[in-house]
Scaffold this active site. Structure first.
Site, PDB file in Angstrom:
ATOM      1  CG  ASP A  66      38.227  39.192  50.786  1.00 43.88           C
ATOM      2  OD1 ASP A  66      37.078  39.351  51.216  1.00 43.88           O
ATOM      3  OD2 ASP A  66      38.972  40.146  50.488  1.00 43.88           O
ATOM      4  CB  THR A  99      34.362  41.716  48.244  1.00 41.22           C
ATOM      5  OG1 THR A  99      34.706  40.455  48.830  1.00 41.22           O
ATOM      6  CG2 THR A  99      34.664  42.804  49.242  1.00 41.22           C
ATOM      7  CB  THR A 100      32.424  37.130  46.176  1.00 37.36           C
ATOM      8  OG1 THR A 100      33.702  36.965  46.791  1.00 37.36           O
ATOM      9  CG2 THR A 100      32.298  36.188  45.010  1.00 37.36           C
ATOM     10  CG  ASP A 397      35.916  39.981  54.885  1.00 36.89           C
ATOM     11  OD1 ASP A 397      36.656  40.969  54.799  1.00 36.89           O
ATOM     12  OD2 ASP A 397      35.721  39.192  53.957  1.00 36.89           O
TER      13      ASP A 397
END
Length: 560
Positions: A66, A99-100, A397
């Site tokens: 994550d 997020t990445t 998530d």
């Protein structure tokens, strides 16, 4: 004497030792720092992304892929690179997923324009071009996003399951996607559909067992609290019990160390002791009169009260965590009482079934069949602790993605499909704009391709070949074609393949990445204040003397 302007005195603005870096070199240095962070995260993207094992200073290990969690654990100190940490956290808090992607996109935007910075193009022209391209991209998403028909509950549920599955496809639990996707959708549908407060979904981690042993309790469950003598004599199962939630201590108070009570006779001392017992018995009798069969308190319930309740077939639990007690109230009704007097029926809650059961190596109190249930609890099982923690992050998530899909109901295809469409659209639009802005917008369009390219690289595919196929498909109007990591072709229609995600995830990622890139481009000077240094023990002191002296003081240890 020579006439002329008087000598200007030297003005010292900054503290001695202050480090200042400025100009083009400083801007390029900041870009390099951001690219270094993106290089760390790049291998975690997509269904074939790898995990990172991060060990902190205490030796605790965490395994995760994550983006926001990795950046938080890395403890990055570079001031410009911390901007990427902030956008990853913002993306995690707002939509939970992507997020990445947002970090890779921001870094790639900077990488594409680094050559222009070196050639002397003003950062303001680049920022203006980025913002224009971002607006075009967001407008394009609004045009092509697919709205979901909520009138058919079965189809809507199917959509939510597909969104949850797409979110989990790059996680550690991808092998159990159908099982956990159903669990996540059930959990979100338990909540109050007006505010969808995800904090009311409790998560309890129980080591042991396999992933398939995980449970969704449609109600509240928490680990058995610390109990006193008499707890084992209490009943552990009820049907339709009345439940009272307290913020009251039911324990004989120990005297304070500095308390002083002066009495003239033994009978006076006995009167003080009797009064203390009278107070606690009055509280206990008031609770019994309410008819409650389950007594929960945020504060301790001592051995006297525990045995007293056991004699009357009442279950009690003290030191219940505040979050758990709040969720019990949400599920069973009633309210938390701060006094034992004047507790009326409307202050009590009820549930269809309460029991204490063994799950793995622990015992859990479980409230089910709650009439006002707007909360639920996920009981996660697994072998290693690090594994269960990663399962929890993955489910968080997925829960956030499903929550956004419920609230908005607009979706786009994942797997790099939406990025390729936006890239083609912005390239086409850039041709109609004269000047340097055209180059900047083309750079923005090229940067968007980093997502499908990285998915290909992580899956071991030939990224050049796959991207050429995707460019051809999107040029011919096939707007939902993206990367296929399983098939021989490497590309497929991801809308038909049910690789879906809420459009809000992409909208937020593009907006945040653009703002972060513009922020870093607008910085042309870094001023680093000197750190306060520890006092020097002096030249005559041998090494280590100061440390030994400090260790020797303050704890009654004589100095040697």
């Amino acid at each position: 004497m020579q006439r002329g302007l008087p000598m200007q005195p030297t003005v010292v603005l900054l503290k001695e030792g202050t480090d200042t870096s400025q100009g083009k070199a400083q801007l390029l240095s900041n870009i390099s720092a951001c690219l270094a962070i993106a290089g760390t995260l790049a291998s975690t993207l997509g269904p074939r992304g790898m995990d990172k094992l991060i060990v902190n200073e205490r030796g605790d290990a965490q395994i995760t892929n994550d983006g926001a969690t990795i950046l938080k654990l890395l403890d990055i100190v570079h001031p410009a690179a911390r901007t990427l940490v902030d956008i990853a956290r913002a993306q995690d808090a707002e939509v939970g997923d992507g997020t990445t992607s947002v970090v890779l996109l921001a870094a790639q935007l900077l990488k594409e324009v680094r050559g222009y910075i070196e050639e002397g193009v003003s950062p303001h022209i680049i920022m203006k071009g980025f913002r224009q391209a971002s607006q075009i991209a967001l407008q394009r998403i609004k045009e092509i996003q697919v709205s979901v028909d909520r009138s058919d509950p079965e189809r809507f549920r199917s959509l939510l399951i597909k969104c949850a599955s797409t979110s989990m496809s790059s996680k550690l639990i991808h092998s159990e996607k159908p099982f956990f996707a159903n669990m996540v959708v059930d959990a979100v549908m338990c909540l109050d559909q007006d505010d969808l407060d995800e904090s009311l979904i409790g998560v309890k981690k129980i080591p042991g067992g396999g992933m398939q042993d995980s449970l969704l309790i449609n109600g509240v469950s928490f680990k058995k609290t610390f109990t006193y003598a008499g707890a084992e004599q209490q009943p552990k199962s009820f049907r339709d019990p009345l439940i009272v939630s307290l913020n009251v201590e039911l324990e004989l108070k120990a005297e304070k160390d500095n308390a002083e009570v002066r009495v003239e006779a033994v009978s006076d001392y006995q009167a003080i002791v009797d009064a203390e017992w009278e107070i606690i018995y009055r509280k206990l009798e008031a609770i019994e009169k309410t008819g409650a069969k389950v007594v929960l308190s945020k504060l301790p319930i001592g051995d006297l009260a525990t045995q007293w309740f056991a004699d009357r077939d009442i279950f009690c639990a003290g030191r219940v965590a505040a979050a758990d007690l709040q969720r019990v109230v949400q599920a069973v009704g009633g309210s938390i009482q701060s006094t034992c007097s004047d507790i009326r029926r409307e202050h009590l809650g009820t549930c269809g079934k309460f029991d204490e059961r063994q799950i793995g190596g622990e015992r859990y109190n479980v409230f089910e069949e709650c009439p006002k249930s707007k909360t639920c609890t996920l009981l996660l099982r697994g072998g290693a602790e690090q594994f269960i923690e990663e399962v929890e992050r993955s489910l968080h998530d997925a829960i956030m993605v499903v929550k956004r899909a419920v609230k908005n109901g607009e979706i786009v295809a994942g797997g790099g499909a939406i990025e390729m469409d936006l890239s083609a659209h912005i390239r086409k639009h850039a041709l109609s704009i004269p000047g340097k802005t055209q180059l900047v917008m083309t750079a923005f369009a090229k940067a968007l391709e980093v997502i499908p390219r990285q998915i290909c690289d992580n899956a071991g595919l030939d990224s050049t070949d796959v991207l050429n196929k995707l460019r051809m498909k999107h040029a011919n109007g096939s707007k939902w074609f993206g990367v296929d990591v399983d098939g021989p072709e490497g590309v497929r229609d991801n809308m038909e393949a049910f690789v879906w995600e809420p459009s809000l995830v992409r909208v937020n990622a593009i907006s945040s990445a653009t703002e972060a890139a513009c922020l870093i481009l607008s910085v042309d000077e870094t001023v680093r204040n000197p750190q306060s240094e520890a006092p020097n023990p002096g030249p005559q002191a041998p090494p280590g003397t100061a440390q030994r002296a400090l260790r020797g003081r303050g704890r009654g240890v004589p100095r040697r």
